[in-house]
Design an enzyme around this catalytic site. Sequence first.
Site, PDB file in Angstrom:
ATOM      1  N   HIS A 380     -66.644 -20.492 -24.633  1.00  0.00           N
ATOM      2  CA  HIS A 380     -65.773 -19.608 -23.850  1.00  0.00           C
ATOM      3  C   HIS A 380     -66.057 -19.615 -22.365  1.00  0.00           C
ATOM      4  O   HIS A 380     -65.387 -18.895 -21.624  1.00  0.00           O
ATOM      5  CB  HIS A 380     -65.906 -18.165 -24.337  1.00  0.00           C
ATOM      6  CG  HIS A 380     -65.185 -17.889 -25.623  1.00  0.00           C
ATOM      7  ND1 HIS A 380     -63.870 -17.503 -25.659  1.00  0.00           N
ATOM      8  CD2 HIS A 380     -65.591 -17.979 -26.913  1.00  0.00           C
ATOM      9  CE1 HIS A 380     -63.505 -17.333 -26.914  1.00  0.00           C
ATOM     10  NE2 HIS A 380     -64.525 -17.622 -27.702  1.00  0.00           N
ATOM     11  N   LYS A 570     -58.218  -6.566 -15.859  1.00  0.00           N
ATOM     12  CA  LYS A 570     -59.129  -7.445 -16.595  1.00  0.00           C
ATOM     13  C   LYS A 570     -60.529  -6.984 -16.263  1.00  0.00           C
ATOM     14  O   LYS A 570     -60.705  -6.120 -15.398  1.00  0.00           O
ATOM     15  CB  LYS A 570     -58.933  -8.910 -16.180  1.00  0.00           C
ATOM     16  CG  LYS A 570     -58.871  -9.109 -14.649  1.00  0.00           C
ATOM     17  CD  LYS A 570     -58.611 -10.558 -14.253  1.00  0.00           C
ATOM     18  CE  LYS A 570     -57.220 -11.022 -14.474  1.00  0.00           C
ATOM     19  NZ  LYS A 570     -57.105 -12.104 -15.426  1.00  0.00           N
ATOM     20  N   ARG A 571     -61.550  -7.517 -16.944  1.00  0.00           N
ATOM     21  CA  ARG A 571     -62.912  -7.175 -16.557  1.00  0.00           C
ATOM     22  C   ARG A 571     -63.120  -7.449 -15.078  1.00  0.00           C
ATOM     23  O   ARG A 571     -62.540  -8.376 -14.510  1.00  0.00           O
ATOM     24  CB  ARG A 571     -63.922  -7.994 -17.380  1.00  0.00           C
ATOM     25  CG  ARG A 571     -64.102  -7.492 -18.793  1.00  0.00           C
ATOM     26  CD  ARG A 571     -64.615  -6.076 -18.846  1.00  0.00           C
ATOM     27  NE  ARG A 571     -65.992  -6.021 -18.381  1.00  0.00           N
ATOM     28  CZ  ARG A 571     -67.016  -5.649 -19.150  1.00  0.00           C
ATOM     29  NH1 ARG A 571     -66.814  -5.265 -20.381  1.00  0.00           N
ATOM     30  NH2 ARG A 571     -68.244  -5.636 -18.679  1.00  0.00           N
ATOM     31  N   LYS A 576     -63.203 -13.626 -11.111  1.00  0.00           N
ATOM     32  CA  LYS A 576     -61.789 -13.257 -11.299  1.00  0.00           C
ATOM     33  C   LYS A 576     -61.148 -12.834  -9.977  1.00  0.00           C
ATOM     34  O   LYS A 576     -59.931 -12.686  -9.888  1.00  0.00           O
ATOM     35  CB  LYS A 576     -61.669 -12.149 -12.342  1.00  0.00           C
ATOM     36  CG  LYS A 576     -62.064 -12.603 -13.757  1.00  0.00           C
ATOM     37  CD  LYS A 576     -61.971 -11.445 -14.748  1.00  0.00           C
ATOM     38  CE  LYS A 576     -62.357 -11.816 -16.166  1.00  0.00           C
ATOM     39  NZ  LYS A 576     -61.262 -12.456 -16.931  1.00  0.00           N
ATOM     40  N   THR A 678     -56.131 -14.469 -21.415  1.00  0.00           N
ATOM     41  CA  THR A 678     -55.076 -14.131 -22.368  1.00  0.00           C
ATOM     42  C   THR A 678     -54.217 -13.018 -21.789  1.00  0.00           C
ATOM     43  O   THR A 678     -53.067 -12.849 -22.206  1.00  0.00           O
ATOM     44  CB  THR A 678     -55.658 -13.688 -23.725  1.00  0.00           C
ATOM     45  OG1 THR A 678     -56.672 -12.701 -23.486  1.00  0.00           O
ATOM     46  CG2 THR A 678     -56.243 -14.860 -24.479  1.00  0.00           C
ATOM     47  N   LYS A 682     -50.022 -12.130 -22.095  1.00  0.00           N
ATOM     48  CA  LYS A 682     -49.396 -10.845 -22.441  1.00  0.00           C
ATOM     49  C   LYS A 682     -48.377 -10.459 -21.375  1.00  0.00           C
ATOM     50  O   LYS A 682     -47.277  -9.990 -21.690  1.00  0.00           O
ATOM     51  CB  LYS A 682     -50.462  -9.754 -22.551  1.00  0.00           C
ATOM     52  CG  LYS A 682     -51.542 -10.017 -23.582  1.00  0.00           C
ATOM     53  CD  LYS A 682     -52.707  -9.028 -23.394  1.00  0.00           C
ATOM     54  CE  LYS A 682     -53.943  -9.467 -24.138  1.00  0.00           C
ATOM     55  NZ  LYS A 682     -55.160  -8.745 -23.674  1.00  0.00           N
TER      56      LYS A 682
HETATM   57  C1  LIG Z   1     -56.193  -9.179 -22.990  1.00  0.00           C
HETATM   58  C2  LIG Z   1     -57.310  -8.285 -22.629  1.00  0.00           C
HETATM   59  C3  LIG Z   1     -58.387  -8.776 -21.892  1.00  0.00           C
HETATM   60  C4  LIG Z   1     -58.444 -10.200 -21.379  1.00  0.00           C
HETATM   61  O1  LIG Z   1     -57.803 -10.244 -20.117  1.00  0.00           O
HETATM   62  P1  LIG Z   1     -57.990 -11.502 -19.150  1.00  0.00           P
HETATM   63  O2  LIG Z   1     -57.036 -11.208 -18.039  1.00  0.00           O
HETATM   64  O3  LIG Z   1     -57.609 -12.710 -19.913  1.00  0.00           O
HETATM   65  O4  LIG Z   1     -59.401 -11.512 -18.701  1.00  0.00           O
HETATM   66  C5  LIG Z   1     -59.404  -7.911 -21.572  1.00  0.00           C
HETATM   67  N1  LIG Z   1     -59.387  -6.624 -21.958  1.00  0.00           N
HETATM   68  C6  LIG Z   1     -58.348  -6.106 -22.650  1.00  0.00           C
HETATM   69  C7  LIG Z   1     -58.383  -4.673 -23.027  1.00  0.00           C
HETATM   70  C8  LIG Z   1     -57.285  -6.916 -23.015  1.00  0.00           C
HETATM   71  O5  LIG Z   1     -56.286  -6.396 -23.727  1.00  0.00           O
END
Ligand SMILES: *Cc1c(COP(=O)(O)O)cnc(C)c1O
Length: 832
Positions: A380, A570-571, A576, A678, A682
Site C-alpha cells: 500500500h 482524507k487523513r 497529501k 479511493t 467516491k
Molecule cells: C475513502 C476514505 C478514506 C480514503 O481517502 P483518500 O482520499 O483515498 O486518502 C479515508 N477515510 C475515510 C473515512 C474514507 O471514507
Amino acid sequence: MTDTTSGVTSAMDLNQAWADLKPAERENDPAHLKTEILAKLAYAVGKDPVVANSSDWLTATILVVRDHIVDRWMASTRENYRAEKKRVYYLSLEFLIGRLFRDAMNNLELTSGITQALSELDVDIDFIRELEPDAALGNGGLGRLAACFMESMATVGVPAYGYGIRYDNGLFRQAIEDGAQVEYPENWLAFGDPWEFPRREAAYTIGFGGSVEVTKDWDGATTSSWKPQETVMATAYDTPVVGWRGEKVNTLRLWRARPTSPIKLDLFNSGDHMGALSESNRAKSISRVLYPADSSEAGQELRLRQEFFFTSASLQDILRRHLQQYDTLDNLADKVAVQMNDTHPALAVAELMRLLVDQHNLKWDEAWTKTQAVLSYTNHTLLPEALETWPVNLVERMLPRHMQIIYTINARLLTDVKTAGHSEEILEKVSLIDEHGGRRVRMGNLSFVGAHKVNGVAGLHSDLMKVTVFKELHQVFPDRITNKTNGVTPRRWLMQANPGLTQLLRDTIGDGFMDNTEKLRDLEPFAQNPAFRAKFAAVKLENKTRLAHLIHERTGVKVDPTAMFDIQVKRMHEYKRQHLNILETIALYNAIRANPHKNWAPRVKVFAGKAAASYWQAKSIIRLINDVGNVVNNDSAVRDLLKVVFIPNYNVSAAEVIMPAADLSEQISTAGLEASGTGNMKFGLSGALTIGTLDGANVEMLEHVGADNIKIFGMTAQEVEALRIKGYNPRATIEGIPALKEVLDGIASGIFSPSDKNRYAGLVDSLWNSDHFLVAADFEAYTAAQREMDALWHDQDAWMTKAVLNTARMGWFSSDRTIREYAQEIWNVPTV
Ligand SMILES: *Cc1c(COP(=O)(O)O)cnc(C)c1O
C-alpha cells in the site's frame, strides 16, 4: 400498547395477501416488518413501545434486519461447504466499516418496507440511523478498502472471511479546540454491538516468548517445538456481511484477546490485587486499541503483539476449518487463499510454515510450496518510513521459533538467488534481514518472498514498486508483481450516500447500473441534455444544502450552497499536501482583498481529516486551516467569495455526507507518493470534478473520464524523481513566486495567529529549508489550475456537462471490478 395489539391482530388478516407475494416482496412487507420490529423490541430489547427510546427502536430494527441476513448467511455457508468451494481469507489489521444499518437494509432491499413500518410506529428512520456508532476499526484508505472488499466479495459471490481485531477502542474521536486537534477515545462498543455474534467455540491459544525445543526422531530428522512462556486466548466475534441483493453473505471474524487465566487467585488472596490482574491486563491490552498512525509505523512492541495475535488466530482457524472439512492438507492450496492486506499480517509466512512443519509434520519443501501457493500480498505504500521492519532481537525474544523460520527462509532464498547468478548487491537488497545499523526483519521482503503474487493498488503504484521498494526482488521474481487498481463499493458510495442521484439515474437510464456500474456509461448522451443537466444540478444543490447544514452544526459557520464546494477530506499527511491547498487559499484571499470586484468564483473550501496524535507537522496544518478560516470567514471584505471550514471528526459517516456534495475534489499529493486513493473515486462517482496530480488512481481516472473532464496539474512522478536527483532548492523556488512568498511571510508574521506569532515557525521553516513534498515546486501550476476552475465555474453548462460525464465514466472504479480481478488472477476462484 395500541400499536402492538393492532400490529398483531392485523397480521392475521394479512395472511392471505402475504401468501400471494413473491419472496422478496414478502420480506419487504411493511406490515410484517412492523410485527417483527415490535417483537424484537419486546423480547430482545425488553421494552414496551410506549417507553422505548430511539436507541431501543434502532436496536430492535437492526435485530430484525439481522434476522433477515442470518437465513441467507447460513444458506451461503452451507452451500460453500457442500460445493467444496475455495474460500478467500482477507487478513487486515484494519476494517473501517462505518455504520451497517443502511448498508444491510439497502442490500437486502428492505429500505422501503422498514421505512414505512417505522413511520407507522411513529419512528423517524433518518433520526435513529444517526444513532448507530460508526465502527472505525481503521485509520483511512487501507481500512476502508478492506470494508469495501468485504461487501464486494459477498456481491460477486466469492466465499470469504475477513479476519481482524475487535478493538475496544477504534480510531480516536477528533475535536477541534481553539483551532487545534484534540483526541478523545471512541467507545463504539459502549452499548454492545447488535450486529456481532460471539463465538464461544472458536478460541485459540496464542503464544509469546519462551524457547524452542528440538527433538531427534528415530530416523535422525529433527522436530522443533515452540514452548511459549506466555499465552493469550483469541476469541471470535462474527459479523455477517451481506452482498448486493442479499444473494450471498460472508463473515467478518474479529478476534478479541482474553487472558488464559483471568486472575491469579493465590496472589489475589494474599492481598496483591494488582499483581493478580496484571497478566490479565497484559493479555487484554492486545485488542484494546487501534494504532492510530497512518502511513508510518509506530514500531512498538504492542503493535507486533497485535500483528502476531490476529495472524496466528486466523491461520489456526483456517487450518482447523480446512481439516474439519477435508481431513487432509494435501489440497490446502486448492481450497484456501489468504490475502495479506499490507505487511501487518506478514508473520503469516512464518506462522503458516510453523503450523505446517512443526504441528502437522510436513517436510519443509512441501510446506513452503503450500505457503507460497496460499499467500498473496498487497502493498500500500512506497513511503520508505512506512515500510515495516522489526528489530531482530525483538522478534527473537517474542517469537523465537518464527525468527528461526525466517532465518531458514532467508538462507534458502539467498542460496537460490546466488545460484541464479545475481550480484552481492542484489543479495543484500532481497535479504529478509536489513544488516544496516541494528539488524531488522524486513516485513515487505518477507511478504514478497512468501507470496505467489504481490500487488500494488493502482497502475502507477505497481509500476513504481518495480523500480523502487521491490526493485531487486522484482529482478529476481519478475512474474510476481501484478496490479489491482482499487475500487469502492457503489452500494455505499452511490446508492446509499447519494439517494437523490441514484433515483435520477434510475429514472434516466434504468436500474441496470445497480448491478453493473459500467452501465453508467448509458448516461453519457444525457450530458448534452440541458433538462437532464438541470436535474443533475438540482440533486447536487440538495446534497450541498445537506452538507451546509452539517457544516453549520459542527463549526458554526454558515456557507452558501450555491458557491463552489471545493473539498479536500482524507487523513492529514504532508504527502497529501493539505498545506499546498491552504497556502493557495491564502494567496486567493490576498488576491480577492487586493481586487475585490474581479469576477471571482465564490468558493467554500472544505477540509476534514485526522492527524496521527504524534505527527506535529500534520497537526500544525490543521491548526493553520482553522486559523485561516477564523480570519477569512470574519473578513467582510471578501463577502461570500471565500469561506474556509474544517469539519471535525472525519469518518465514514461524515464522508457519506461530504462526497456527494462536492463540486471540486482535491487529489493533490506529490506525484509518486499516493498509492491509489479511493476518496478520489467516491467523489468522481457523485459527479465532482477532480483537480489533481498524476498520482495513484488519478492516472486511471484521467484515462476513463477523459482529459477534458479532469484537471491534472503539476509535476509527474518522473519529474519529481528527476528534480530530486538534480537537487531541489526550495528557497530559490519560493523567492521566485512573489504570491507564495507573501503568503509564507504573512503566516510567519502572525497574521493568522496574532496571539502566538511563532505558532507556524516550524511549518514555514520546513518549507523554506527542505519542502520535501515539493509544495513550492507545484504551487504555480496549482494556482493556474484553480483559476481555470474559476473560469469554468462561470460556465455552469460546461461544468455540469463535465460533472455528468464524471459520473457516467467512473463505473470501472467499482470494487466489484477489483475483486473480480483478484479472484481471477490471484485467488483462482470463480465469480458470478
Ligand atoms: C475513502 C476514505 C478514506 C480514503 O481517502 P483518500 O482520499 O483515498 O486518502 C479515508 N477515510 C475515510 C473515512 C474514507 O471514507
